[in-house]
Design an enzyme around this catalytic site. Sequence first.
Site, PDB file in Angstrom:
ATOM      1  N   PHE A  92       1.890  -2.312  -0.166  1.00 33.81           N
ATOM      2  CA  PHE A  92       2.885  -1.269   0.082  1.00 33.81           C
ATOM      3  C   PHE A  92       4.156  -1.901   0.641  1.00 33.81           C
ATOM      4  O   PHE A  92       5.067  -2.259  -0.088  1.00 33.81           O
ATOM      5  CB  PHE A  92       2.326  -0.194   1.020  1.00 33.81           C
ATOM      6  N   CYS A  93       4.244  -2.030   1.927  1.00 32.50           N
ATOM      7  CA  CYS A  93       5.489  -2.442   2.581  1.00 32.50           C
ATOM      8  C   CYS A  93       5.844  -3.908   2.351  1.00 32.50           C
ATOM      9  O   CYS A  93       7.019  -4.236   2.179  1.00 32.50           O
ATOM     10  CB  CYS A  93       5.429  -2.120   4.061  1.00 32.50           C
ATOM     11  N   VAL A  94       4.873  -4.791   2.343  1.00 32.35           N
ATOM     12  CA  VAL A  94       5.165  -6.201   2.084  1.00 32.35           C
ATOM     13  C   VAL A  94       5.665  -6.364   0.650  1.00 32.35           C
ATOM     14  O   VAL A  94       6.733  -6.944   0.408  1.00 32.35           O
ATOM     15  CB  VAL A  94       3.940  -7.094   2.372  1.00 32.35           C
TER      16      VAL A  94
END
Length: 179
Positions: free
Chosen positions: A113-115
């Site tokens: 997701f965020c990475v």
Amino acid sequence: MKTALLIIDVQQGLCDGEHAAFESQQVINRINQVAAKARVAGAVVIFIQHESTSGYLEFETDDWQLAHGLHLEPPDLRIRKTTVDSFHRTELEETLKHHAVTDLVVCGMHTEFCVDTTVRRALALGYPVVLVADAHTSEGNAHLSAAQVIQHHNATLTNISSFGHRVRAVSTEALHFGA
């Protein structure tokens, strides 16, 4: 060349309980090693924290706090975000410009997701990225174990060539700032 270390979403709510990220304490230990190397090299260290307006990871709740055992030093910076993209509606890009950052080292949670989204956005903005291959993690999902998610993203992100700049996956031990 000026480097910034982005430490994404290493927050207590992602490290405890039934939905804790895979090997979160080992990953925190490696992130601390990476951050120590970054500080010695004069890199900008930025902790990015996800938040919601209610419920899980709500601003200033225990779950929102940086994870226990994560080392934050006085010169380190903190940026709040509300989406999977650390650049979207945040001051991250302006902060990098202010510090004349030319390249990024990325680690943190959750890999898929965020990475992933932040790494792709960084490439689109023209930043070469080093992904610390053993310092990002995930909870996994119904189709892939956390270890498979990590391995998949280490391979996939390093194969993106359409932005010009590339991602290099480097272990904590092999990482050298300025190299």
